[in-house]
Design a protein around this motif. Structure first.
Motif, PDB file in Angstrom:
ATOM      1  N   GLU A   1       4.492   7.319 -20.332  1.00 50.77           N
ATOM      2  CA  GLU A   1       4.406   8.364 -19.325  1.00 50.77           C
ATOM      3  C   GLU A   1       4.486   7.728 -17.944  1.00 50.77           C
ATOM      4  O   GLU A   1       3.793   6.746 -17.667  1.00 50.77           O
ATOM      5  N   ILE A   2       5.309   8.289 -17.111  1.00 50.14           N
ATOM      6  CA  ILE A   2       5.443   7.770 -15.755  1.00 50.14           C
ATOM      7  C   ILE A   2       4.503   8.566 -14.860  1.00 50.14           C
ATOM      8  O   ILE A   2       4.618   9.778 -14.738  1.00 50.14           O
ATOM      9  N   VAL A  19      12.293   1.701 -21.106  1.00 48.73           N
ATOM     10  CA  VAL A  19      11.650   2.906 -21.635  1.00 48.73           C
ATOM     11  C   VAL A  19      12.479   3.552 -22.742  1.00 48.73           C
ATOM     12  O   VAL A  19      13.706   3.569 -22.677  1.00 48.73           O
ATOM     13  N   ILE A  20      11.789   4.051 -23.763  1.00 44.01           N
ATOM     14  CA  ILE A  20      12.473   4.740 -24.853  1.00 44.01           C
ATOM     15  C   ILE A  20      13.156   5.998 -24.313  1.00 44.01           C
ATOM     16  O   ILE A  20      12.586   6.719 -23.479  1.00 44.01           O
ATOM     17  N   HIS A  21      14.366   6.222 -24.754  1.00 46.11           N
ATOM     18  CA  HIS A  21      15.196   7.271 -24.161  1.00 46.11           C
ATOM     19  C   HIS A  21      14.625   8.677 -24.302  1.00 46.11           C
ATOM     20  O   HIS A  21      14.899   9.535 -23.465  1.00 46.11           O
ATOM     21  N   THR A  22      13.804   8.931 -25.299  1.00 39.23           N
ATOM     22  CA  THR A  22      13.294  10.292 -25.508  1.00 39.23           C
ATOM     23  C   THR A  22      12.311  10.729 -24.431  1.00 39.23           C
ATOM     24  O   THR A  22      12.000  11.909 -24.333  1.00 39.23           O
ATOM     25  N   THR A  23      11.839   9.791 -23.611  1.00 37.78           N
ATOM     26  CA  THR A  23      10.898  10.141 -22.548  1.00 37.78           C
ATOM     27  C   THR A  23      11.544  10.206 -21.170  1.00 37.78           C
ATOM     28  O   THR A  23      10.880  10.539 -20.194  1.00 37.78           O
ATOM     29  N   VAL A  24      12.834   9.901 -21.086  1.00 42.18           N
ATOM     30  CA  VAL A  24      13.517   9.802 -19.792  1.00 42.18           C
ATOM     31  C   VAL A  24      14.035  11.155 -19.326  1.00 42.18           C
ATOM     32  O   VAL A  24      14.605  11.916 -20.097  1.00 42.18           O
ATOM     33  N   THR A  25      13.829  11.408 -18.041  1.00 42.69           N
ATOM     34  CA  THR A  25      14.429  12.581 -17.400  1.00 42.69           C
ATOM     35  C   THR A  25      15.167  12.118 -16.155  1.00 42.69           C
ATOM     36  O   THR A  25      14.919  11.021 -15.648  1.00 42.69           O
ATOM     37  N   GLU A  26      16.043  12.947 -15.680  1.00 43.78           N
ATOM     38  CA  GLU A  26      16.768  12.630 -14.445  1.00 43.78           C
ATOM     39  C   GLU A  26      15.786  12.444 -13.290  1.00 43.78           C
ATOM     40  O   GLU A  26      15.940  11.551 -12.456  1.00 43.78           O
ATOM     41  N   GLU A  27      14.757  13.275 -13.258  1.00 39.44           N
ATOM     42  CA  GLU A  27      13.754  13.187 -12.197  1.00 39.44           C
ATOM     43  C   GLU A  27      12.984  11.869 -12.268  1.00 39.44           C
ATOM     44  O   GLU A  27      12.685  11.267 -11.233  1.00 39.44           O
ATOM     45  N   ILE A  29      14.081   8.992 -13.452  1.00 39.99           N
ATOM     46  CA  ILE A  29      14.964   7.920 -12.985  1.00 39.99           C
ATOM     47  C   ILE A  29      15.023   7.913 -11.468  1.00 39.99           C
ATOM     48  O   ILE A  29      14.911   6.866 -10.829  1.00 39.99           O
ATOM     49  N   LYS A  30      15.149   9.081 -10.866  1.00 38.70           N
ATOM     50  CA  LYS A  30      15.194   9.169  -9.401  1.00 38.70           C
ATOM     51  C   LYS A  30      13.885   8.666  -8.790  1.00 38.70           C
ATOM     52  O   LYS A  30      13.900   7.899  -7.830  1.00 38.70           O
ATOM     53  N   LEU A  31      12.765   9.089  -9.350  1.00 36.08           N
ATOM     54  CA  LEU A  31      11.463   8.664  -8.844  1.00 36.08           C
ATOM     55  C   LEU A  31      11.317   7.147  -8.917  1.00 36.08           C
ATOM     56  O   LEU A  31      10.890   6.502  -7.952  1.00 36.08           O
ATOM     57  N   LEU A  32      11.682   6.578 -10.046  1.00 33.33           N
ATOM     58  CA  LEU A  32      11.599   5.123 -10.197  1.00 33.33           C
ATOM     59  C   LEU A  32      12.525   4.420  -9.215  1.00 33.33           C
ATOM     60  O   LEU A  32      12.134   3.442  -8.569  1.00 33.33           O
ATOM     61  N   HIS A  33      13.740   4.907  -9.069  1.00 37.67           N
ATOM     62  CA  HIS A  33      14.677   4.306  -8.117  1.00 37.67           C
ATOM     63  C   HIS A  33      14.156   4.425  -6.688  1.00 37.67           C
ATOM     64  O   HIS A  33      14.340   3.508  -5.888  1.00 37.67           O
ATOM     65  N   ASP A  34      13.521   5.542  -6.365  1.00 36.10           N
ATOM     66  CA  ASP A  34      12.947   5.720  -5.028  1.00 36.10           C
ATOM     67  C   ASP A  34      11.883   4.660  -4.726  1.00 36.10           C
ATOM     68  O   ASP A  34      11.614   4.377  -3.560  1.00 36.10           O
ATOM     69  N   GLN A  52      25.058  10.703 -20.499  1.00 36.27           N
ATOM     70  CA  GLN A  52      24.145  11.497 -19.677  1.00 36.27           C
ATOM     71  C   GLN A  52      23.201  10.590 -18.892  1.00 36.27           C
ATOM     72  O   GLN A  52      23.025  10.762 -17.692  1.00 36.27           O
ATOM     73  N   TYR A  53      22.619   9.597 -19.572  1.00 35.50           N
ATOM     74  CA  TYR A  53      21.713   8.679 -18.872  1.00 35.50           C
ATOM     75  C   TYR A  53      22.457   7.892 -17.796  1.00 35.50           C
ATOM     76  O   TYR A  53      21.909   7.620 -16.732  1.00 35.50           O
ATOM     77  N   ALA A  54      23.698   7.536 -18.069  1.00 38.50           N
ATOM     78  CA  ALA A  54      24.503   6.831 -17.072  1.00 38.50           C
ATOM     79  C   ALA A  54      24.732   7.723 -15.847  1.00 38.50           C
ATOM     80  O   ALA A  54      24.610   7.266 -14.706  1.00 38.50           O
ATOM     81  N   LEU A  55      25.049   8.990 -16.078  1.00 40.91           N
ATOM     82  CA  LEU A  55      25.233   9.922 -14.968  1.00 40.91           C
ATOM     83  C   LEU A  55      23.950  10.116 -14.172  1.00 40.91           C
ATOM     84  O   LEU A  55      23.984  10.333 -12.963  1.00 40.91           O
ATOM     85  N   TRP A  56      22.821  10.052 -14.862  1.00 39.89           N
ATOM     86  CA  TRP A  56      21.527  10.185 -14.187  1.00 39.89           C
ATOM     87  C   TRP A  56      21.176   8.938 -13.391  1.00 39.89           C
ATOM     88  O   TRP A  56      20.252   8.957 -12.594  1.00 39.89           O
ATOM     89  N   GLY A  57      21.894   7.838 -13.630  1.00 43.33           N
ATOM     90  CA  GLY A  57      21.676   6.627 -12.850  1.00 43.33           C
ATOM     91  C   GLY A  57      20.914   5.520 -13.546  1.00 43.33           C
ATOM     92  O   GLY A  57      20.466   4.578 -12.889  1.00 43.33           O
TER      93      GLY A  57
END
Length: 67
Positions: A1-2, A19-27, A29-34, A52-57
């Motif tokens: 959990e992030i 992180v295991i892919h089943t817990t990842v959301t676009e939000e 990824i953005k939060l972590l990148h921020d 999809q994950y690639a498009l999310w960054g």
């Protein structure tokens, strides 16, 4: 959990996240990148989900399939 505690720990220790892919959301990824954190998503063996994950960054995607 992030959450705030994890973000603080990662940021203070200059760590990235794997992180295991089943817990990842676009939000997430953005939060972590921020916060300057790179994201590795594992293990993604579905091509559409990987795209999809690639498009999310996602910075890295671990897979068992090389297509």
């Amino acid at each position: 959990e992030i959450n705030d505690n994890m973000l603080k720990m990662l940021t203070e220790n200059k760590l990235d996240i794997d992180v295991i892919h089943t817990t990842v959301t676009e939000e997430n990824i953005k939060l972590l990148h921020d916060h300057g954190i790179k994201v590795n998503v594992w293990t993604v063996d579905d091509k559409e989900k990987g795209e999809q994950y690639a498009l999310w960054g996602a910075d890295y995607i671990t897979t068992n399939i090389l297509e």
